[in-house]
Motif scaffolding. Sequence first.
Motif, PDB file in Angstrom:
ATOM      1  N   GLY A  90       0.834  -1.206   0.000  1.00 25.11           N
ATOM      2  CA  GLY A  90       0.000   0.000   0.000  1.00 25.11           C
ATOM      3  C   GLY A  90       0.865   1.252   0.000  1.00 25.11           C
ATOM      4  O   GLY A  90       0.576   2.231  -0.695  1.00 25.11           O
ATOM      5  N   ALA A  91       1.962   1.199   0.765  1.00 22.79           N
ATOM      6  CA  ALA A  91       2.879   2.340   0.818  1.00 22.79           C
ATOM      7  C   ALA A  91       3.570   2.532  -0.530  1.00 22.79           C
ATOM      8  O   ALA A  91       3.724   3.660  -1.007  1.00 22.79           O
ATOM      9  CB  ALA A  91       3.909   2.116   1.920  1.00 22.79           C
ATOM     10  N   ILE A  92       3.962   1.418  -1.164  1.00 19.74           N
ATOM     11  CA  ILE A  92       4.659   1.498  -2.457  1.00 19.74           C
ATOM     12  C   ILE A  92       3.760   2.145  -3.513  1.00 19.74           C
ATOM     13  O   ILE A  92       4.166   3.067  -4.213  1.00 19.74           O
ATOM     14  CB  ILE A  92       5.113   0.094  -2.915  1.00 19.74           C
ATOM     15  CG1 ILE A  92       6.240  -0.423  -2.015  1.00 19.74           C
ATOM     16  CG2 ILE A  92       5.585   0.126  -4.369  1.00 19.74           C
ATOM     17  CD1 ILE A  92       6.608  -1.877  -2.261  1.00 19.74           C
ATOM     18  N   ASN A 156      12.834  -3.116  -1.654  1.00 17.25           N
ATOM     19  CA  ASN A 156      14.285  -2.884  -1.669  1.00 17.25           C
ATOM     20  C   ASN A 156      14.794  -2.687  -3.089  1.00 17.25           C
ATOM     21  O   ASN A 156      15.658  -1.841  -3.352  1.00 17.25           O
ATOM     22  CB  ASN A 156      15.020  -4.068  -1.032  1.00 17.25           C
ATOM     23  CG  ASN A 156      14.840  -4.097   0.470  1.00 17.25           C
ATOM     24  OD1 ASN A 156      14.257  -3.190   1.038  1.00 17.25           O
ATOM     25  ND2 ASN A 156      15.330  -5.138   1.110  1.00 17.25           N
ATOM     26  N   HIS A 157      14.229  -3.492  -4.021  1.00 16.59           N
ATOM     27  CA  HIS A 157      14.627  -3.392  -5.426  1.00 16.59           C
ATOM     28  C   HIS A 157      14.294  -2.012  -5.975  1.00 16.59           C
ATOM     29  O   HIS A 157      15.132  -1.369  -6.623  1.00 16.59           O
ATOM     30  CB  HIS A 157      13.918  -4.490  -6.228  1.00 16.59           C
ATOM     31  CG  HIS A 157      13.912  -4.264  -7.697  1.00 16.59           C
ATOM     32  ND1 HIS A 157      15.053  -4.358  -8.456  1.00 16.59           N
ATOM     33  CD2 HIS A 157      12.922  -3.928  -8.555  1.00 16.59           C
ATOM     34  CE1 HIS A 157      14.757  -4.091  -9.717  1.00 16.59           C
ATOM     35  NE2 HIS A 157      13.464  -3.820  -9.803  1.00 16.59           N
ATOM     36  N   GLY A 166      19.613  10.210  -6.633  1.00 18.78           N
ATOM     37  CA  GLY A 166      20.822  10.652  -5.969  1.00 18.78           C
ATOM     38  C   GLY A 166      21.775   9.513  -5.661  1.00 18.78           C
ATOM     39  O   GLY A 166      21.578   8.374  -6.091  1.00 18.78           O
ATOM     40  N   PRO A 167      22.829   9.820  -4.893  1.00 10.16           N
ATOM     41  CA  PRO A 167      23.887   8.831  -4.656  1.00 10.16           C
ATOM     42  C   PRO A 167      23.476   7.717  -3.691  1.00 10.16           C
ATOM     43  O   PRO A 167      24.056   6.641  -3.690  1.00 10.16           O
ATOM     44  CB  PRO A 167      25.021   9.671  -4.064  1.00 10.16           C
ATOM     45  CG  PRO A 167      24.338  10.855  -3.461  1.00 10.16           C
ATOM     46  CD  PRO A 167      23.114  11.111  -4.275  1.00 10.16           C
ATOM     47  N   PHE A 168      22.483   7.959  -2.851  1.00 13.77           N
ATOM     48  CA  PHE A 168      22.109   6.949  -1.870  1.00 13.77           C
ATOM     49  C   PHE A 168      20.882   6.181  -2.334  1.00 13.77           C
ATOM     50  O   PHE A 168      20.063   6.702  -3.096  1.00 13.77           O
ATOM     51  CB  PHE A 168      21.815   7.599  -0.518  1.00 13.77           C
ATOM     52  CG  PHE A 168      22.984   8.332   0.031  1.00 13.77           C
ATOM     53  CD1 PHE A 168      24.092   7.641   0.505  1.00 13.77           C
ATOM     54  CD2 PHE A 168      23.009   9.720   0.043  1.00 13.77           C
ATOM     55  CE1 PHE A 168      25.182   8.322   0.997  1.00 13.77           C
ATOM     56  CE2 PHE A 168      24.105  10.406   0.527  1.00 13.77           C
ATOM     57  CZ  PHE A 168      25.192   9.704   1.004  1.00 13.77           C
ATOM     58  N   ALA A 169      20.754   4.928  -1.850  1.00 15.44           N
ATOM     59  CA  ALA A 169      19.621   4.096  -2.240  1.00 15.44           C
ATOM     60  C   ALA A 169      18.388   4.564  -1.488  1.00 15.44           C
ATOM     61  O   ALA A 169      18.025   4.018  -0.451  1.00 15.44           O
ATOM     62  CB  ALA A 169      19.912   2.631  -1.947  1.00 15.44           C
ATOM     63  N   LEU A 256      11.114   5.439   0.543  1.00 14.62           N
ATOM     64  CA  LEU A 256      11.528   4.057   0.767  1.00 14.62           C
ATOM     65  C   LEU A 256      13.041   3.957   0.630  1.00 14.62           C
ATOM     66  O   LEU A 256      13.641   4.632  -0.199  1.00 14.62           O
ATOM     67  CB  LEU A 256      10.886   3.129  -0.275  1.00 14.62           C
ATOM     68  CG  LEU A 256       9.383   2.902  -0.188  1.00 14.62           C
ATOM     69  CD1 LEU A 256       8.909   2.165  -1.431  1.00 14.62           C
ATOM     70  CD2 LEU A 256       9.030   2.122   1.062  1.00 14.62           C
ATOM     71  N   SER A 257      13.637   3.109   1.476  1.00 18.54           N
ATOM     72  CA  SER A 257      15.045   2.779   1.300  1.00 18.54           C
ATOM     73  C   SER A 257      15.197   1.307   1.653  1.00 18.54           C
ATOM     74  O   SER A 257      14.324   0.741   2.314  1.00 18.54           O
ATOM     75  CB  SER A 257      15.923   3.658   2.189  1.00 18.54           C
ATOM     76  OG  SER A 257      15.458   3.617   3.506  1.00 18.54           O
TER      77      SER A 257
END
Lengths: 332, 283
Positions: A90-92, A156-157, A166-169, A256-257
């Motif tokens: 639901g969040a995705i 996660n994917h 940006g540089p971070f996931a 999300l991360s």
Amino acid sequence: MLALKVDSKQVVGVTLGLVLGLTLALILGSISPAGFRGILDSLVWVYTNPVPHVFTLTLLSPIACAAVGLTVAYRAGFITVGSEGQILLGAIVTLWLVEYSGLNLNPQVAIPISILLGGFTGALLGLIVGVLRVYFNVNEILASLMLNYVILYVSNHLASGPWRVGPFAITRSVGEEYRLGPLVMVFVAVVLAFLCWFLLTRSSLGLAIKVYGRAPRVAETYGLNPKAIVLSVALLSGFTSGVGGALMMLGFQHSLSPMSVSPGYGYMGVLVSWLSSNNPLVVLPASWFFSSILVLGRSLQASGLPIGYVLAVQAVIVLSVMIARRLSGRWW
Amino acid sequence: MVLADFMATALIWGVPIILAALGEMLVERSGRVNLGVDGMMAFSAAVSVAVASITGSPIPGLIAGGLAGLALSTIYTITVVGLKLDQIVVGLIIALTGLGLADLVASTGHKIGPYIPYGSMLHNILVAMTVILPIALWIILYRTPYGVELRAIGYDESIARERGLRVDLVRAITISTGGLMAGVAGAYMAFVLYNGRYFSGITGGWGWLAIGSVILGYWHPVGVALAAYAVSLLIVTRPLIASELGLPPTIVPITPYIAVVIALTIVSIVTRRKPSLIPPKPL
């Protein structure tokens, strides 16, 4: 376990269970770097200071939304634990709608649509488990748990690949105009709780659910359709969890991360549902209680208390209450 | 890597799933299901690493890990066998408690310790267990009076009680054995697969894959070990599957979970047509 009646023995049992559970929580917490003193101070702070109450109300709604749907599912004997994955899904989809769909919707339109969209995708995920149980006799606990891990890795994917910025996931953040305050979120949870309560106590489907949950054979003899009952509770519990996921994204998660373990609101919903003896109205104070434990745990994260402590303590509390309730009939 | 390499790697990586699944198989054969496997594995992984880091040797760690799993399973024995609480609820509570307690143990700072190297004596013994145990359990279950008693209890509790079988004692033994094996499985994950380290989420849901393997192996010791091995094969060949199918590597971790759901569905369809295959009734 399914009874709605309240008697003095139950009250004594629940109270003793809560005291035992909280005592165990203090003892367990004292092995972490936060220490006994830190946990005790934080426990007092959570209930006496006005600031943490805002956090508690903010974090309450995904737990409560998942739990109210689960009370209905558990009453029908459909033991799903898929709320964890349904919340995340639901969040995705909510994040997709407001940030990645390119629709640039007006917030007054986007917020209700994302809540419904979250609910429907959660319901769809619930339906998969329901169909597997009804038509293929696959155990719903295992199937729903496997799907929780699938959704976790999908999230996660997305965060580390396609949706990364940006540089971070990490994904884009929900825009300021779409964010929700705690009162709206709690309002949605309360509405869902009353709807589920109404369904269970005032509708024929609710009666069918309760009869089927207690005595499946009797229900079939009286011409109830077990497949329809299980599929409808699978849809309903998925829907409320999905709504919880939308609220989580709009209310406090915002992005999300990659995570090594799921956020845990769905599992907390499962625990809350058991703690409240599957009564949708009791779910509201019970989720408030568990949400306050979550706030306590988060406030001590900087002092070295692992966040896994929260779920462990909540599980211990539920088990203590169950034991106290069982023994209360025997010993006093 | 050629096929033989994958097969060997799958055996090394499959040890925890096979051990945990065999333990859970015993529990389910005696008519109960302990859904706490994943939590017991995580808790024992953390405890074993902490003990090994304090003592400086993996052997006390391995023993402590087994006992950690046993300790959590004792909660299950007391509440489910003793107090007759709902086995599903208690199992899930143990799963969640175990994961949290594991992080709590690790928060004391003992997160890295000695590891068990590949091919060492201890490692070889643990790998050999995955071949010896299924055969030993098969003999115990099908060729000894204890096994007959255990299976009879799993098939019909009320008749077993009527016949004077020691239902609660046998269940206490199988549940404790299951806890011990899940404990060793968790310790193995930390000591062998992750070089003596514990981290949050170390089990990655493998405990649940083990419970799935019990059904896939249809509650037969050899079948369960083979099913768990197949799941492990799927885990180690994930990168290969992804590159063959052209999937991005970050989506690969979902494959074993989807495969187990599909496999459970297939097993259910296949066995439904054969009334001679009656499973025990734990779930």
